[in-house]
Design an enzyme around this catalytic site. Structure first.
Site, PDB file in Angstrom:
ATOM      1  N   GLY A   1       0.833  -1.205   0.000  1.00  0.00           N
ATOM      2  CA  GLY A   1       0.000   0.000   0.000  1.00  0.00           C
ATOM      3  C   GLY A   1       0.858   1.241   0.000  1.00  0.00           C
ATOM      4  N   GLY A   2       0.262   2.330   0.505  1.00  0.00           N
ATOM      5  CA  GLY A   2       0.980   3.606   0.540  1.00  0.00           C
ATOM      6  C   GLY A   2       2.256   3.534   1.363  1.00  0.00           C
TER       7      GLY A   2
ATOM      8  N   GLY B   1      23.584  14.783 -28.210  1.00  0.00           N
ATOM      9  CA  GLY B   1      23.097  15.232 -26.904  1.00  0.00           C
ATOM     10  C   GLY B   1      23.779  14.493 -25.777  1.00  0.00           C
ATOM     11  N   ALA B   2      24.137  13.238 -26.051  1.00  0.00           N
ATOM     12  CA  ALA B   2      24.761  12.439 -24.995  1.00  0.00           C
ATOM     13  C   ALA B   2      26.163  12.957 -24.675  1.00  0.00           C
ATOM     14  CB  ALA B   2      24.812  10.973 -25.399  1.00  0.00           C
TER      15      ALA B   2
HETATM   16  C1  HXC Z   1      -3.666  -4.781  11.388  1.00  0.00           C
HETATM   17  C2  HXC Z   1      -2.540  -6.577  10.558  1.00  0.00           C
HETATM   18  C3  HXC Z   1      -2.262  -5.871   9.378  1.00  0.00           C
HETATM   19  C4  HXC Z   1      -2.734  -4.553   9.261  1.00  0.00           C
HETATM   20  C5  HXC Z   1      -1.389  -7.814   9.231  1.00  0.00           C
HETATM   21  N1  HXC Z   1      -1.984  -7.767  10.404  1.00  0.00           N
HETATM   22  N2  HXC Z   1      -1.542  -6.671   8.574  1.00  0.00           N
HETATM   23  N3  HXC Z   1      -3.240  -6.038  11.554  1.00  0.00           N
HETATM   24  N4  HXC Z   1      -3.438  -4.056  10.284  1.00  0.00           N
HETATM   25  N5  HXC Z   1      -2.489  -3.822   8.197  1.00  0.00           N
HETATM   26  C6  HXC Z   1      -2.054  -8.800  11.419  1.00  0.00           C
HETATM   27  C7  HXC Z   1      -2.911  -9.975  10.985  1.00  0.00           C
HETATM   28  O1  HXC Z   1      -4.255  -9.710  11.267  1.00  0.00           O
HETATM   29  C8  HXC Z   1      -2.362 -11.087  11.845  1.00  0.00           C
HETATM   30  O2  HXC Z   1      -2.852 -10.968  13.136  1.00  0.00           O
HETATM   31  C9  HXC Z   1      -0.881 -10.748  11.921  1.00  0.00           C
HETATM   32  O3  HXC Z   1      -0.780  -9.364  11.586  1.00  0.00           O
HETATM   33  C10 HXC Z   1      -0.038 -11.534  10.959  1.00  0.00           C
HETATM   34  O4  HXC Z   1      -0.627 -11.424   9.676  1.00  0.00           O
HETATM   35  P1  HXC Z   1      -0.882 -12.686   8.732  1.00  0.00           P
HETATM   36  O5  HXC Z   1      -1.848 -12.244   7.706  1.00  0.00           O
HETATM   37  O6  HXC Z   1      -1.223 -13.877   9.560  1.00  0.00           O
HETATM   38  O7  HXC Z   1       0.570 -12.922   8.143  1.00  0.00           O
HETATM   39  P2  HXC Z   1       0.973 -13.392   6.685  1.00  0.00           P
HETATM   40  O8  HXC Z   1       0.157 -14.558   6.273  1.00  0.00           O
HETATM   41  O9  HXC Z   1       2.440 -13.549   6.719  1.00  0.00           O
HETATM   42  O10 HXC Z   1       0.598 -12.190   5.722  1.00  0.00           O
HETATM   43  C11 HXC Z   1       1.242 -10.944   5.886  1.00  0.00           C
HETATM   44  C12 HXC Z   1       0.529  -9.892   5.019  1.00  0.00           C
HETATM   45  C13 HXC Z   1      -0.986  -9.905   5.311  1.00  0.00           C
HETATM   46  C14 HXC Z   1       0.800 -10.200   3.552  1.00  0.00           C
HETATM   47  C15 HXC Z   1       1.162  -8.547   5.335  1.00  0.00           C
HETATM   48  O11 HXC Z   1      -1.159  -9.838   6.727  1.00  0.00           O
HETATM   49  C16 HXC Z   1      -1.705  -8.770   4.686  1.00  0.00           C
HETATM   50  O12 HXC Z   1      -2.024  -8.828   3.492  1.00  0.00           O
HETATM   51  N6  HXC Z   1      -2.017  -7.760   5.505  1.00  0.00           N
HETATM   52  C17 HXC Z   1      -2.765  -6.621   5.050  1.00  0.00           C
HETATM   53  C18 HXC Z   1      -1.933  -5.789   4.137  1.00  0.00           C
HETATM   54  C19 HXC Z   1      -2.665  -4.519   3.755  1.00  0.00           C
HETATM   55  O13 HXC Z   1      -3.546  -4.582   2.876  1.00  0.00           O
HETATM   56  N7  HXC Z   1      -2.377  -3.464   4.515  1.00  0.00           N
HETATM   57  C20 HXC Z   1      -2.941  -2.214   4.310  1.00  0.00           C
HETATM   58  C21 HXC Z   1      -2.149  -1.628   3.193  1.00  0.00           C
HETATM   59  S1  HXC Z   1      -2.681  -0.042   2.840  1.00  0.00           S
HETATM   60  P3  HXC Z   1      -3.423 -12.214  13.949  1.00  0.00           P
HETATM   61  O14 HXC Z   1      -3.649 -11.677  15.321  1.00  0.00           O
HETATM   62  O15 HXC Z   1      -4.666 -12.641  13.277  1.00  0.00           O
HETATM   63  O16 HXC Z   1      -2.366 -13.244  13.869  1.00  0.00           O
HETATM   64  C22 HXC Z   1      -1.643   0.849   3.674  1.00  0.00           C
HETATM   65  C23 HXC Z   1      -1.919   2.272   3.474  1.00  0.00           C
HETATM   66  C24 HXC Z   1      -0.781   3.086   3.919  1.00  0.00           C
HETATM   67  O17 HXC Z   1      -0.775   0.454   4.324  1.00  0.00           O
HETATM   68  C25 HXC Z   1      -1.125   4.447   3.466  1.00  0.00           C
HETATM   69  C26 HXC Z   1      -0.036   5.376   3.674  1.00  0.00           C
HETATM   70  C27 HXC Z   1      -0.349   6.667   3.031  1.00  0.00           C
END
Ligand code: HXC
Length: 515
Positions: A170-171, A405-406
């Site tokens: 994501g971001g 140019g290069a």
């Molecule tokens: C809260 C999160 C989390 C998140 C993971 N966890 N990502 N909790 N917020 N963003 C938690 C899970 O619920 C889980 O908790 C634990 O972390 C481990 O995650 P798993 O999914 O079991 O691990 P894995 O299978 O290794 O997968 C890792 C992962 C996946 C690929 C990162 O967790 C995932 O896709 N997470 C979401 C990614 C995402 O879409 N994030 C938002 C992006 S947008 P429990 O307690 O159940 O074990 C963003 C915007 C930023 O970041 C903007 C900035 C401007």
């Protein structure tokens, strides 16, 4: 007397240090990953790491977070010494809520960045995170915004290095992207703006994590990753090696290393590096490694845009940035990616007082529909801009072709390069001989009965007139035509003559590089 209090302290420390707990630490190890603390142990000189904000607690309580309050809030932060230099650090802890960024972890990271900026120290960030903590909503987005703002403030003030040691989605990818260098770990790191599931939903395409945002993809195709490491140990070694070439901040010089290589060393092999037939490829790294101390080039962006080589090295103990056309790929022409690659590197070197050495052999900017449609004009101008803007000592050495140019873009005298050297094999012209005579003698060639021999005669004439360094040298655009075998001593003497260079540019808020 205070036993209870000491006991409480020890207890909180234990809780903080264990992060998400033994099971999650084991899961982290089972994925072939180290924990945040294990990574920091490897990074810092033994016993020097000092942790800050171990006692910070997750503050949010929505969506069940009231039952998942962690000391440290999913990131380990602090400072310590790397090879005796003060470095600030943050390392996300995947065992705590997937290393996700919440309000308090963002505060910890921004505190570290503020310290680094105020104290003029590099920042190393180790990313291993699910991104914005979903339960914390806008508080976590605000946290990212605060980090991006500090990344931008720190840019050009203190070096910023990112190890991406897990997911970065994501971001969240934009914080590493603003930093100076990203190291990704093969088969372990993934970076993407939207993950495979969103790609499937939005576009109906099936793609794996690895193909979408793996280390190979970013090291070879996107240019997001500057380095690819086989494992975490290697990633940490890359950080240490990188730091050895760069200063603490923009007010300091890069570290000087007492040289063990002879500054007057000549290399007879260089006399025969340039092939006698035009457009025959050769490896420019033979020249680069020949001139550098101990033949050592620390290449950056090794696998992306290989038609230009960039990297760090030393000349008689002083750190330099190398930019060299690579005739082995696309004949060393400048295309979109190579222009962007070199321009950003030049700007890094200029920010951090690292002299720039350019080695030139290029037939020009790459022609074609593909390049034009994707903006070779826009991107190619970045290279010119970066060279013009740079005020660090600049030394150029034309070894082969420098066309059109290069010629101008690759650190010519006209862009205020300080010392311009050329080998006798240099060819400085508006166009290569064949293309040039086809344009200026089109009518004569069309009308000739023996087209082959008239063309050969015209090419020979053009080559003897322009395809050499002496016309440019007669104008003072080349300061000296040198024997190739003396390249190292000549570059070292030039660098030593320029070491106290002071040059300023008109005051402005900032330039407007063609992004
Ligand atoms: C809260 C999160 C989390 C998140 C993971 N966890 N990502 N909790 N917020 N963003 C938690 C899970 O619920 C889980 O908790 C634990 O972390 C481990 O995650 P798993 O999914 O079991 O691990 P894995 O299978 O290794 O997968 C890792 C992962 C996946 C690929 C990162 O967790 C995932 O896709 N997470 C979401 C990614 C995402 O879409 N994030 C938002 C992006 S947008 P429990 O307690 O159940 O074990 C963003 C915007 C930023 O970041 C903007 C900035 C401007």
């Amino acid at each position: 007397m205070h036993e209870e209090k000491f006991e409480k302290l020890a207890n909180i420390k234990r809780q903080s240090e264990i992060g998400g707990g033994e099971e999650r630490i084991e899961a982290q190890h089972n994925k072939g990953k180290l924990t945040a603390r294990e990574r920091l142990n490897l990074l810092f000189d033994a016993g020097t790491f000092v942790e800050l904000d171990k006692f910070v607690l997750t503050r949010a309580t929505d969506f069940g977070l009231d039952k998942k309050r962690f000391y440290g809030d999913g990131v380990v932060t602090g400072y310590g010494m790397i090879n005796n230099r003060q470095i600030f650090v943050y390392a996300q802890d995947f065992t705590v809520l997937g290393g996700s960024l919440g309000e308090m972890s963002a505060k910890k990271i921004t505190k570290i960045m503020d310290h680094a900026i105020k104290n003029g120290c590099p920042v190393v960030g180790i990313i291993d995170s699910g991104g914005a903590r979903i339960q914390e909503g806008v508080m976590s987005l605000a946290g990212y915004g605060e980090i991006f703002y500090r990344n931008t403030l720190a840019s050009g003030v203190v070096p910023q290095i990112t190890i991406n040691a897990g997911p970065c989605a994501g971001g969240a990818v934009y914080s590493p992207a603003i930093t100076d260098f990203i190291i990704m770990i093969d088969k372990t790191s993934h970076m993407f703006v939207t993950g495979p599931e969103v790609v499937k939903t939005a576009l109906g395409e099936d793609v794996s994590f690895e193909d979408l945002g793996g280390a190979q993809v970013h090291a070879k195709y996107s240019g997001v990753a500057h380095f690819i490491a086989a494992n975490e140990y290697e990633a940490i070694d890359i950080v240490k090696r990188l730091l050895s070439y760069i200063p603490q901040n923009n007010m300091e010089d890069p570290p000087y290393v007492i040289p063990t290589d002879d500054p007057n060393r000549i290399d007879n092999k260089l006399a025969n590096v340039i092939p006698s037939t035009p457009y025959e490829p050769y490896d420019v790294k033979q020249i680069i490694t020949s001139v550098l101390d101990n033949n050592e080039l620390f290449e950056v962006h090794q696998y992306w845009a290989p038609n230009i080589v960039i990297g760090f090295g030393r000349l008689n103990g002083r750190s330099v940035g190398i930019i060299a056309n690579q005739p082995q790929y696309l004949a060393g022409s400048l295309d979109i990616d190579s222009s962007c690659k070199a321009a950003r590197f030049i700007r890094f070197c200029d920010c951090f007082n690292i002299p720039i050495i350019s080695i030139i052999d290029t037939p020009g900017y790459l022609p074609g529909i593909e390049q034009e449609r994707h903006g070779i004009i826009r991107h190619g101008s970045k290279l010119l801009f970066a060279y013009c803007e740079a005020t660090v000592p600049k030394i150029a050495m034309i070894v082969g072709k420098a066309y059109g140019g290069a010629y101008i873009a690759m650190s010519s005298k006209h862009l205020r390069t300080d010392i311009n050297l050329a080998w006798p094999t240099a060819e400085i012209a508006v166009l290569g001989p064949e293309a040039a005579i086809n344009i200026i003698f089109r009518k004569e060639i069309t009308d000739a009965t023996d087209k082959v021999s008239i063309k050969k005669q015209l090419i020979d004439e053009y080559r003897s007139k322009f395809a050499n360094p002496y016309v440019a040298a007669s104008q003072g655009y080349i300061d000296a035509v040198i024997d190739p075998i003396e390249s190292r001593p000549m570059l070292i003497r030039a660098l030593e003559a320029l070491i106290n260079k002071k040059e300023s540019r008109p005051f402005k808020k900032h330039g407007n590089i063609n992004l």
